[in-house]
Scaffold this motif. Structure first.
Motif, PDB file in Angstrom:
ATOM      1  N   VAL A  20       0.843  -1.194   0.000  1.00 55.65           N
ATOM      2  CA  VAL A  20       0.000   0.000   0.000  1.00 55.65           C
ATOM      3  C   VAL A  20       0.879   1.245   0.000  1.00 55.65           C
ATOM      4  CG1 VAL A  20      -1.592   1.356   1.420  1.00 55.65           C
ATOM      5  CG2 VAL A  20      -1.964  -1.095   1.132  1.00 55.65           C
ATOM      6  N   CYS A  21       0.504   2.238  -0.789  1.00 52.16           N
ATOM      7  CA  CYS A  21       1.152   3.551  -0.779  1.00 52.16           C
ATOM      8  C   CYS A  21       0.178   4.570  -0.214  1.00 52.16           C
ATOM      9  CB  CYS A  21       1.548   3.982  -2.191  1.00 52.16           C
ATOM     10  SG  CYS A  21       2.949   3.115  -2.881  1.00 52.16           S
ATOM     11  N   ALA A  22       0.474   5.097   0.962  1.00 55.58           N
ATOM     12  CA  ALA A  22      -0.370   6.143   1.539  1.00 55.58           C
ATOM     13  C   ALA A  22      -0.088   7.481   0.862  1.00 55.58           C
ATOM     14  CB  ALA A  22      -0.133   6.248   3.038  1.00 55.58           C
ATOM     15  N   ASN A  23       1.157   7.661   0.404  1.00 54.78           N
ATOM     16  CA  ASN A  23       1.518   8.841  -0.383  1.00 54.78           C
ATOM     17  C   ASN A  23       1.556   8.430  -1.850  1.00 54.78           C
ATOM     18  OD1 ASN A  23       1.913  10.675   1.865  1.00 54.78           O
ATOM     19  ND2 ASN A  23       3.713   9.438   2.366  1.00 54.78           N
ATOM     20  N   SER A  24       2.253   9.151  -2.677  1.00 54.76           N
ATOM     21  CA  SER A  24       2.235   8.824  -4.100  1.00 54.76           C
ATOM     22  C   SER A  24       3.078   7.587  -4.400  1.00 54.76           C
ATOM     23  CB  SER A  24       2.745  10.009  -4.929  1.00 54.76           C
ATOM     24  OG  SER A  24       4.148  10.136  -4.819  1.00 54.76           O
ATOM     25  N   LYS A  36      -8.402   5.838  -3.201  1.00 49.43           N
ATOM     26  CA  LYS A  36      -8.400   6.992  -2.308  1.00 49.43           C
ATOM     27  C   LYS A  36      -8.592   6.615  -0.845  1.00 49.43           C
ATOM     28  CE  LYS A  36     -10.041  10.294  -5.801  1.00 49.43           C
ATOM     29  NZ  LYS A  36     -11.110  11.264  -6.157  1.00 49.43           N
ATOM     30  N   ASN A  37      -9.387   5.606  -0.586  1.00 50.69           N
ATOM     31  CA  ASN A  37      -9.704   5.229   0.789  1.00 50.69           C
ATOM     32  C   ASN A  37      -8.673   4.220   1.298  1.00 50.69           C
ATOM     33  OD1 ASN A  37     -10.916   3.608   2.992  1.00 50.69           O
ATOM     34  ND2 ASN A  37     -12.699   4.932   2.654  1.00 50.69           N
ATOM     35  N   MET A  38      -7.848   4.632   2.280  1.00 47.99           N
ATOM     36  CA  MET A  38      -6.768   3.773   2.745  1.00 47.99           C
ATOM     37  C   MET A  38      -7.268   2.543   3.491  1.00 47.99           C
ATOM     38  SD  MET A  38      -3.657   4.321   1.872  1.00 47.99           S
ATOM     39  CE  MET A  38      -4.249   4.678   0.213  1.00 47.99           C
ATOM     40  N   ASP A  39      -8.362   2.671   4.220  1.00 48.45           N
ATOM     41  CA  ASP A  39      -8.907   1.504   4.918  1.00 48.45           C
ATOM     42  C   ASP A  39      -9.334   0.442   3.909  1.00 48.45           C
ATOM     43  OD1 ASP A  39      -8.501   2.546   7.440  1.00 48.45           O
ATOM     44  OD2 ASP A  39     -10.495   3.448   7.566  1.00 48.45           O
ATOM     45  N   GLU A  40      -9.999   0.878   2.856  1.00 48.44           N
ATOM     46  CA  GLU A  40     -10.414  -0.061   1.815  1.00 48.44           C
ATOM     47  C   GLU A  40      -9.200  -0.638   1.097  1.00 48.44           C
ATOM     48  OE1 GLU A  40     -13.352  -0.289  -2.089  1.00 48.44           O
ATOM     49  OE2 GLU A  40     -12.404   1.623  -1.567  1.00 48.44           O
ATOM     50  N   THR A  41      -8.204   0.208   0.853  1.00 52.66           N
ATOM     51  CA  THR A  41      -6.992  -0.239   0.166  1.00 52.66           C
ATOM     52  C   THR A  41      -6.312  -1.360   0.941  1.00 52.66           C
ATOM     53  OG1 THR A  41      -6.672   1.992  -0.726  1.00 52.66           O
ATOM     54  CG2 THR A  41      -4.789   0.511  -0.808  1.00 52.66           C
ATOM     55  N   LYS A  42      -6.206  -1.197   2.259  1.00 55.32           N
ATOM     56  CA  LYS A  42      -5.568  -2.225   3.085  1.00 55.32           C
ATOM     57  C   LYS A  42      -6.371  -3.521   3.081  1.00 55.32           C
ATOM     58  CE  LYS A  42      -3.182   1.003   6.154  1.00 55.32           C
ATOM     59  NZ  LYS A  42      -3.071   1.530   7.540  1.00 55.32           N
ATOM     60  N   LYS A  43      -7.693  -3.396   3.084  1.00 52.86           N
ATOM     61  CA  LYS A  43      -8.537  -4.595   3.053  1.00 52.86           C
ATOM     62  C   LYS A  43      -8.356  -5.353   1.741  1.00 52.86           C
ATOM     63  CE  LYS A  43     -12.134  -2.866   6.183  1.00 52.86           C
ATOM     64  NZ  LYS A  43     -13.551  -2.411   6.296  1.00 52.86           N
ATOM     65  N   VAL A  44      -8.280  -4.610   0.635  1.00 55.72           N
ATOM     66  CA  VAL A  44      -8.084  -5.253  -0.666  1.00 55.72           C
ATOM     67  C   VAL A  44      -6.703  -5.897  -0.730  1.00 55.72           C
ATOM     68  CG1 VAL A  44      -7.938  -4.883  -3.156  1.00 55.72           C
ATOM     69  CG2 VAL A  44      -9.696  -3.703  -1.829  1.00 55.72           C
ATOM     70  N   LYS A  45      -5.696  -5.197  -0.198  1.00 50.95           N
ATOM     71  CA  LYS A  45      -4.348  -5.777  -0.170  1.00 50.95           C
ATOM     72  C   LYS A  45      -4.338  -7.098   0.591  1.00 50.95           C
ATOM     73  CE  LYS A  45      -1.197  -5.161   2.862  1.00 50.95           C
ATOM     74  NZ  LYS A  45      -0.124  -4.730   3.790  1.00 50.95           N
TER      75      LYS A  45
END
Length: 206
Positions: A122-126, A175-184
């Protein structure tokens, strides 16, 4: 390419690596921001503080990198106690090339070697910042216990793969980091990327 998780599809865009240098070793030795004494004040080193202050007093006020490199040259394994598990490997320096508008976004990324998924993160920044300034450019401090073990691990695995495989980053802006982590985590659970599994559960679910 895309990955389907449940009833949703996530599109990933390939970005190429431009290898600037490889075979880089002993990066930790260039860390000169703190002396050994200053480093031992950090919480991550409390378990070795007494040992080092008792047995290596002569080194306490010298730059940490210089001291650890001296110990390594003298074949004293105590230097490894200051480094993370991936802090004394062989690395490369690289940058990524691709769609700049996508690279300037944040989200989910995967690394493939010969089209095999080997890592998800996951990238929280760019993406561009993470790949070019961190994973692709290991700093001396990154190699230490209070550095970033993930970057060392991934860079070293890429370096190991380069002579015999085609390595790519694939990015999915989100855009949504919580969702991004779940998908990861869903991708890791489903595909079991080998670099994630070797790194351990802390990386799997962070």
């Amino acid at each position: 390419m895309y990955v389907k998780i449940g009833d949703r599809e996530f599109s990933f865009y390939r970005v190429d690596l431009d290898i600037l240098k490889t075979g880089i070793q002993d990066i930790f030795s260039h860390f000169d921001k703190k002396t050994i004494r200053e480093l031992l004040l950090q919480p991550r080193y409390k378990n070795i503080k007494d040992i080092f202050e008792s047995n290596y007093k002569q080194f306490l006020d010298y730059p940490a990198g210089e001291v650890l490199f001296t110990l390594k040259k003298n074949k004293d394994p105590v230097y490894k106690l200051f480094l993370n598990n991936y802090g004394d490997l062989v690395y490369s320096q690289f940058v990524v090339k691709g769609n700049e508008s996508l690279l300037n976004k944040s989200g989910l990324y995967m690394i493939t070697v010969d089209e095999e998924l080997v890592f998800a993160g996951v990238c929280a920044n760019s993406f561009k910042l993470r790949f070019n300034q961190h994973i692709g450019n290991i700093s001396p401090k990154c190699c230490y216990k209070d550095g970033t073990a993930t970057h060392c691990h991934v860079n070293a695995k890429i370096t190991e793969s380069l002579p015999k495989g085609k390595v790519y980053f694939k990015i999915c802006p989100m855009k949504n980091m919580d969702e991004t982590k779940k998908v990861k985590n869903a991708i890791i659970n489903r595909f079991e990327p080998i670099w994630n599994l070797r790194f351990g559960r802390e990386e799997l679910y962070s």
